[in-house]
Design a protein around this motif. Structure first.
Motif, PDB file in Angstrom:
ATOM      1  N   MET A   1      55.284  45.823 -38.167  1.00 53.86           N
ATOM      2  CA  MET A   1      53.955  45.710 -37.290  1.00 53.86           C
ATOM      3  C   MET A   1      54.247  44.008 -36.999  1.00 53.86           C
ATOM      4  N   ALA A   2      53.794  44.235 -35.793  1.00 52.05           N
ATOM      5  CA  ALA A   2      53.359  42.517 -35.528  1.00 52.05           C
ATOM      6  C   ALA A   2      51.973  42.340 -35.540  1.00 52.05           C
ATOM      7  N   SER A   3      51.641  41.302 -36.063  1.00 47.69           N
ATOM      8  CA  SER A   3      50.649  40.899 -36.076  1.00 47.69           C
ATOM      9  C   SER A   3      49.872  40.460 -34.932  1.00 47.69           C
ATOM     10  N   SER A   4      48.717  39.851 -34.820  1.00 46.04           N
ATOM     11  CA  SER A   4      48.069  40.282 -33.622  1.00 46.04           C
ATOM     12  C   SER A   4      47.904  38.775 -33.233  1.00 46.04           C
ATOM     13  N   ASP A   5      48.461  37.725 -33.200  1.00 44.21           N
ATOM     14  CA  ASP A   5      49.028  36.953 -32.446  1.00 44.21           C
ATOM     15  C   ASP A   5      50.274  36.584 -31.638  1.00 44.21           C
ATOM     16  N   GLU A   6      51.082  38.501 -32.375  1.00 49.16           N
ATOM     17  CA  GLU A   6      52.801  38.316 -31.680  1.00 49.16           C
ATOM     18  C   GLU A   6      52.510  39.467 -30.737  1.00 49.16           C
ATOM     19  N   LYS A   7      51.314  40.029 -30.794  1.00 52.57           N
ATOM     20  CA  LYS A   7      51.456  41.304 -30.057  1.00 52.57           C
ATOM     21  C   LYS A   7      50.298  40.803 -28.685  1.00 52.57           C
ATOM     22  N   SER A   8      49.585  41.593 -27.872  1.00 52.82           N
ATOM     23  CA  SER A   8      49.045  40.328 -26.952  1.00 52.82           C
ATOM     24  C   SER A   8      49.376  42.412 -26.008  1.00 52.82           C
ATOM     25  N   TRP A   9      47.630  42.374 -25.438  1.00 50.26           N
ATOM     26  CA  TRP A   9      47.207  43.397 -23.963  1.00 50.26           C
ATOM     27  C   TRP A   9      46.966  43.079 -22.856  1.00 50.26           C
ATOM     28  N   SER A  10      47.091  42.735 -21.990  1.00 46.87           N
ATOM     29  CA  SER A  10      46.114  43.050 -20.555  1.00 46.87           C
ATOM     30  C   SER A  10      46.389  44.582 -19.756  1.00 46.87           C
ATOM     31  N   GLN A  11      45.160  44.588 -19.400  1.00 46.25           N
ATOM     32  CA  GLN A  11      44.787  46.028 -18.749  1.00 46.25           C
ATOM     33  C   GLN A  11      44.082  45.398 -18.064  1.00 46.25           C
ATOM     34  N   HIS A  12      44.117  46.310 -16.241  1.00 45.01           N
ATOM     35  CA  HIS A  12      43.863  46.173 -15.150  1.00 45.01           C
ATOM     36  C   HIS A  12      44.077  47.599 -14.411  1.00 45.01           C
ATOM     37  N   SER A  13      42.785  47.563 -13.116  1.00 48.11           N
ATOM     38  CA  SER A  13      42.891  48.572 -12.328  1.00 48.11           C
ATOM     39  C   SER A  13      43.388  48.595 -11.357  1.00 48.11           C
ATOM     40  N   SER A  14      44.522  49.348 -10.528  1.00 44.61           N
ATOM     41  CA  SER A  14      44.688  49.079  -9.060  1.00 44.61           C
ATOM     42  C   SER A  14      45.176  50.554  -8.218  1.00 44.61           C
ATOM     43  N   ALA A  15      45.306  50.384  -7.090  1.00 49.07           N
ATOM     44  CA  ALA A  15      44.928  51.173  -5.610  1.00 49.07           C
ATOM     45  C   ALA A  15      46.512  51.619  -5.799  1.00 49.07           C
ATOM     46  N   SER A  16      47.040  50.612  -6.339  1.00 47.33           N
ATOM     47  CA  SER A  16      48.406  50.997  -5.673  1.00 47.33           C
ATOM     48  C   SER A  16      49.565  50.902  -6.931  1.00 47.33           C
ATOM     49  N   GLN A  17      50.579  51.875  -6.618  1.00 51.03           N
ATOM     50  CA  GLN A  17      51.833  52.109  -8.639  1.00 51.03           C
ATOM     51  C   GLN A  17      52.258  50.422  -8.566  1.00 51.03           C
ATOM     52  N   ARG A  18      52.986  50.670  -9.347  1.00 53.75           N
ATOM     53  CA  ARG A  18      53.466  49.700 -10.178  1.00 53.75           C
ATOM     54  C   ARG A  18      54.699  49.259  -9.406  1.00 53.75           C
TER      55      ARG A  18
ATOM     56  N   ILE B   1      53.106  43.094 -25.102  1.00 57.97           N
ATOM     57  CA  ILE B   1      53.499  41.493 -24.873  1.00 57.97           C
ATOM     58  C   ILE B   1      54.058  41.656 -26.268  1.00 57.97           C
ATOM     59  N   ASN B   2      54.944  41.851 -27.079  1.00 56.58           N
ATOM     60  CA  ASN B   2      54.955  41.685 -28.043  1.00 56.58           C
ATOM     61  C   ASN B   2      55.542  39.300 -28.458  1.00 56.58           C
ATOM     62  N   LYS B   3      55.253  38.562 -28.571  1.00 54.96           N
ATOM     63  CA  LYS B   3      55.884  37.267 -28.391  1.00 54.96           C
ATOM     64  C   LYS B   3      56.615  37.186 -29.039  1.00 54.96           C
ATOM     65  N   LYS B   4      56.647  37.580 -30.303  1.00 50.81           N
ATOM     66  CA  LYS B   4      57.730  37.252 -31.532  1.00 50.81           C
ATOM     67  C   LYS B   4      59.131  37.328 -30.433  1.00 50.81           C
ATOM     68  N   GLU B   5      59.258  39.047 -30.146  1.00 54.57           N
ATOM     69  CA  GLU B   5      60.401  39.347 -29.551  1.00 54.57           C
ATOM     70  C   GLU B   5      60.162  38.981 -27.767  1.00 54.57           C
ATOM     71  N   GLY B   6      59.559  38.638 -27.313  1.00 53.74           N
ATOM     72  CA  GLY B   6      60.018  38.399 -26.182  1.00 53.74           C
ATOM     73  C   GLY B   6      59.667  40.292 -25.733  1.00 53.74           C
ATOM     74  N   VAL B   7      60.068  40.983 -25.586  1.00 54.99           N
ATOM     75  CA  VAL B   7      59.737  42.224 -25.469  1.00 54.99           C
ATOM     76  C   VAL B   7      58.022  42.332 -24.481  1.00 54.99           C
ATOM     77  N   CYS B   8      58.067  42.718 -22.730  1.00 55.06           N
ATOM     78  CA  CYS B   8      56.848  43.138 -22.146  1.00 55.06           C
ATOM     79  C   CYS B   8      56.755  44.575 -22.026  1.00 55.06           C
ATOM     80  N   VAL B   9      56.560  44.929 -22.684  1.00 56.31           N
ATOM     81  CA  VAL B   9      56.239  46.653 -21.595  1.00 56.31           C
ATOM     82  C   VAL B   9      55.321  47.735 -20.939  1.00 56.31           C
TER      83      VAL B   9
END
Length: 277
Positions: A1-18, A254-262
């Motif tokens: 499991m990634a440590s807290s400084d390796e993994k972060s997330w952000s969240q927001h609401s939107s009326a438009s689809q991704r 975002i997993n900073k260590k692996e450079g992956v954004c989900v």
């Protein structure tokens, strides 16, 4: 499991689809190259309960984390014990990850909790926190079993549907909502959260997993639909509900260590019974 400084997330609401990248769009188009046969789809529908029962047999109570976030996301759950809801129905309760934290936070709340899987309901009843003076758990197929056999008509202040409607065949979603409407008080509401269109889980399905438009089967036989705001509001409108709120929840892990954004996409809403004109 990634440590807290390796993994972060952000969240927001939107009326438009991704919006999709070209690579993601190509993956969705590739899924169409092999659709699940009608024979297998019929078999999956017939054995839907068995697949969820096997899921809970394999994972017991260890798969989902307790949903403490629900009170933060849904203000209708956060009223004082005097002004907040008194009776709640949770459809798709699983093993109690929403039920038990909410009972702990609100001592005046009574909760009905039902699930498609008999095994999941049994796990709820075996929990040391299960108290029939404060809650009632029962097995129910929303598409065919009458909720009035378990719940008094128009007696529920709040119904929660959290990652449950997506597991129901699209042809039977309307019937499920009409079933729920019978037990909801005229002034009550449905609080909803589920998988949204273009969620990461939708993009990564391979050919041979697609059942229909935005509807897929996982390797374990359980199924998932991915909602657009338009589809969801149309469905609730047909069932006699008004849409008070319905937005996409866009979240990036975002997993900073692996450079992956989900990129995760959910649809979250609040629906009330439409007043007679």
């Amino acid at each position: 499991m990634a440590s807290s400084d390796e993994k972060s997330w952000s969240q927001h609401s939107s009326a438009s689809q991704r919006l999709l990248s070209e690579d993601e769009q190509a993956k969705l188009e590739h899924q169409n190259s092999r659709i699940v046969s009608d024979f297998k789809q019929t078999k999956l529908e017939r054995e839907a309960q068995k697949h969820w029962d096997v899921f809970y047999k394999r994972n017991t109570t260890k798969f989902f984390k307790d949903r403490h976030w629900t009170s933060r996301e849904f203000e209708d759950l956060c009223g004082s014990e005097q002004k907040g809801p008194k009776t709640l129905l949770e459809v798709g309760c699983g093993v109690g990850n929403f039920l038990f934290p909410l009972l702990k936070d609100n001592s005046s709340l009574y909760i009905y909790a039902c699930d498609f899987s008999p095994r999941a309901v049994q796990f709820v009843k075996e929990n040391s926190l299960y108290d029939e003076s404060r809650c009632k758990a029962f097995q129910c197929d929303l598409t065919s079993d009458d909720l009035l056999a378990y719940v008094t008509p128009s007696a529920v202040d709040v119904v929660t549907m959290i990652f449950v409607l997506s597991a129901i065949h699209p042809d039977k979603m309307l019937q499920s909502l009409l079933n729920i409407r019978k037990v909801l008080a005229p002034s009550g509401c449905i609080l909803f959260r589920d998988y949204g269109l273009h969620d990461f889980a939708m993009i990564r399905f391979s050919p041979g997993s697609k059942l229909d438009e935005n509807f897929y089967v996982r390797q374990d036989g359980t199924r998932s639909y991915f909602f657009s705001r338009e589809k969801l509001t149309e469905l609730f409108n047909e069932a006699g509900f008004e849409t008070e709120k319905c937005d996409y929840i866009l979240r990036e892990t975002i997993n900073k260590k692996e450079g992956v954004c989900v990129p995760r996409v959910f649809v979250q809403g609040k629906f009330t019974i439409r007043k007679r004109e």
